[in-house]
Design a protein around this motif. Structure first.
Motif, PDB file in Angstrom:
ATOM      1  N   UNK A 145       0.827  -1.212   0.000  1.00 28.13           N
ATOM      2  CA  UNK A 145       0.000   0.000   0.000  1.00 28.13           C
ATOM      3  C   UNK A 145       0.857   1.255   0.000  1.00 28.13           C
ATOM      4  N   UNK A 146       1.947   1.244   0.775  1.00 25.77           N
ATOM      5  CA  UNK A 146       2.805   2.426   0.858  1.00 25.77           C
ATOM      6  C   UNK A 146       3.511   2.711  -0.464  1.00 25.77           C
ATOM      7  N   UNK A 147       3.596   1.704  -1.322  1.00 30.87           N
ATOM      8  CA  UNK A 147       4.231   1.854  -2.625  1.00 30.87           C
ATOM      9  C   UNK A 147       3.213   2.032  -3.742  1.00 30.87           C
ATOM     10  N   UNK A 148       1.980   2.334  -3.353  1.00 30.57           N
ATOM     11  CA  UNK A 148       0.957   2.620  -4.340  1.00 30.57           C
ATOM     12  C   UNK A 148       0.333   1.411  -4.990  1.00 30.57           C
ATOM     13  N   UNK A 149       0.533   0.204  -4.395  1.00 30.44           N
ATOM     14  CA  UNK A 149      -0.063  -1.007  -4.950  1.00 30.44           C
ATOM     15  C   UNK A 149      -1.236  -1.437  -4.084  1.00 30.44           C
ATOM     16  N   UNK A 150      -2.127  -2.199  -4.667  1.00 35.06           N
ATOM     17  CA  UNK A 150      -3.277  -2.727  -3.942  1.00 35.06           C
ATOM     18  C   UNK A 150      -3.084  -4.230  -3.781  1.00 35.06           C
ATOM     19  N   UNK A 151      -2.752  -4.687  -2.552  1.00 36.00           N
ATOM     20  CA  UNK A 151      -2.514  -6.124  -2.380  1.00 36.00           C
ATOM     21  C   UNK A 151      -3.710  -6.970  -2.792  1.00 36.00           C
ATOM     22  N   UNK A 152      -4.922  -6.432  -2.643  1.00 34.54           N
ATOM     23  CA  UNK A 152      -6.103  -7.200  -3.030  1.00 34.54           C
ATOM     24  C   UNK A 152      -6.190  -7.407  -4.543  1.00 34.54           C
ATOM     25  N   UNK A 153      -5.432  -6.623  -5.317  1.00 36.02           N
ATOM     26  CA  UNK A 153      -5.418  -6.792  -6.768  1.00 36.02           C
ATOM     27  C   UNK A 153      -4.292  -7.702  -7.234  1.00 36.02           C
ATOM     28  N   UNK A 154      -3.489  -8.210  -6.308  1.00 32.19           N
ATOM     29  CA  UNK A 154      -2.390  -9.092  -6.684  1.00 32.19           C
ATOM     30  C   UNK A 154      -2.921 -10.478  -7.039  1.00 32.19           C
ATOM     31  N   UNK A 155      -2.015 -11.364  -7.453  1.00 30.60           N
ATOM     32  CA  UNK A 155      -2.398 -12.728  -7.818  1.00 30.60           C
ATOM     33  C   UNK A 155      -2.508 -13.652  -6.605  1.00 30.60           C
ATOM     34  N   UNK A 156      -2.135 -13.150  -5.409  1.00 28.60           N
ATOM     35  CA  UNK A 156      -2.175 -13.973  -4.197  1.00 28.60           C
ATOM     36  C   UNK A 156      -3.625 -14.244  -3.808  1.00 28.60           C
ATOM     37  N   UNK A 157      -3.966 -15.516  -3.685  1.00 30.72           N
ATOM     38  CA  UNK A 157      -5.336 -15.898  -3.340  1.00 30.72           C
ATOM     39  C   UNK A 157      -5.407 -16.846  -2.144  1.00 30.72           C
TER      40      UNK A 157
END
Length: 344
Positions: A145-157
């Protein structure tokens, strides 16, 4: 996606290993100390731990059965668990390979693979599963999040949590942060796989090979085959059954005996405190708790924009712990961006 590696195949592979070795006692059991590790005792000292070859493989069988329900041959798995003089890292890596998934082992020292690089690996190789501690999963999400990414949008499930007692409330928030299914495994430094989660999220004892008891009552120090572990747990009564239908008793980890204090109704653990803390909806999935001079010192973090009265939340959490558990607690509430400095 479905796995083509059956559970029966895992059994066959491991049982073949059990019958392959030439060094066994008269009853057919291996008595050679095949693996060495260490654990930290309540005083902070290092104590040696040894496992026989059979004990090591039997632990792996139960772990393979657990991970075989959660992972498939299509998964790419990051294994971020301790390696140095511990059993769990090597055990997790080997079982992931036997399930048929691909594994990226990063450990927890963060020297060769610090978290920023790990985020890059997750994106580059489309990682689908993490095996790590709850704290590691929460911290990795915060960094994203601090780097401007959304972990919920990653491929990790899928996130499999190991090595740390965690309340269902915090586990659910970790899953929400990643938009992933969370599950847990439970072991001790001497017995890497003690209990595995069912589809309902309950941790079931591997009681087909372990004799588990609690010193005194159904809540207290865990004894495995008569030996103390230094870990506090709750054990469901033998007559109480999980909704999944398994006959194996359910175990609820409570953390180490060294991180508990005496309350009016018995021992109060850090996990008891955590359950109360995460009754507050505005908290992110961060939690740190230490015992100093008989008092819990709790640090937690506000989720999202800091629009809440942190002082009021701190007082509410402290009074909630006192009311529910009858023990004192010093509470620090910080913003997510201040978490690393608050707990360092």
């Amino acid at each position: 996606m479905t796995t083509t590696t059956s559970i029966a195949t895992h059994y066959e592979q491991f049982l073949e290993l059990l019958t392959r070795g030439p060094r066994a006692a008269a009853d057919g059991r291996d008595t050679v100390h095949a693996r060495y590790g260490e654990r930290v005792d309540p005083a902070g000292g290092s104590q040696p731990v040894v496992l026989t070859r059979d004990e090591w493989i039997l632990n792996q069988i139960d772990l393979a059965l657990a991970l075989g329900r959660l992972l498939t041959e299509d998964d790419v798995v990051v294994s971020a668990v301790p390696y140095e003089l511990s059993f769990i890292g090597a055990e997790v890596d080997r079982v992931i390979e036997m399930v048929g998934a691909s594994v990226i082992s990063v450990g927890t020292s963060r020297t060769i693979c610090p978290m920023p690089r790990l985020l890059g690996l997750i994106e580059q190789y489309e990682v689908t599963a993490l095996v790590c501690s709850p704290s590691f999963a929460a911290e990795l999400a915060s960094l994203a999040l601090s780097r401007g990414r959304r972990p919920e949008d990653s491929t990790v499930r899928t996130i499999v949590c190991v090595g740390e007692a965690c309340s269902t409330g915090r586990l659910d928030r970790i899953g929400a942060a990643w938009a992933a299914k969370t599950s847990a495994l439970y072991g001790t430094p001497s017995t890497p796989t003690v209990a595995v989660a069912c589809d309902h999220g309950a941790l079931h004892l591997c009681d087909h090979r372990l004799r588990a008891e609690v010193r005194g009552t159904l809540r207290g120090e865990l004894l495995l085959d008569g030996s103390p572990t230094g870990e506090l747990v709750e054990l469901w009564p033998a007559g109480r059954h999980c909704d999944c239908g398994s006959a194996s008793r359910v175990l609820v980890p409570l953390g180490s005996a060294a991180s508990a204090v005496r309350g009016p109704d018995g021992l109060v653990s850090a996990l008891d405190v955590e359950r109360v803390v995460f009754g507050h909806r505005r908290l992110a999935p961060y939690f740190a708790c230490a015992v100093r001079d008989g008092t819990f010192h709790v640090t937690c973090a506000v989720a999202g924009p800091r629009t809440v009265d942190e002082g009021a939340m701190r007082r509410a959490i402290r009074s909630g712990i006192d009311e529910a558990l009858g023990v004192e607690a010093e509470v620090t509430v910080v913003g997510v961006q201040d978490w690393s400095t608050a707990t360092s």
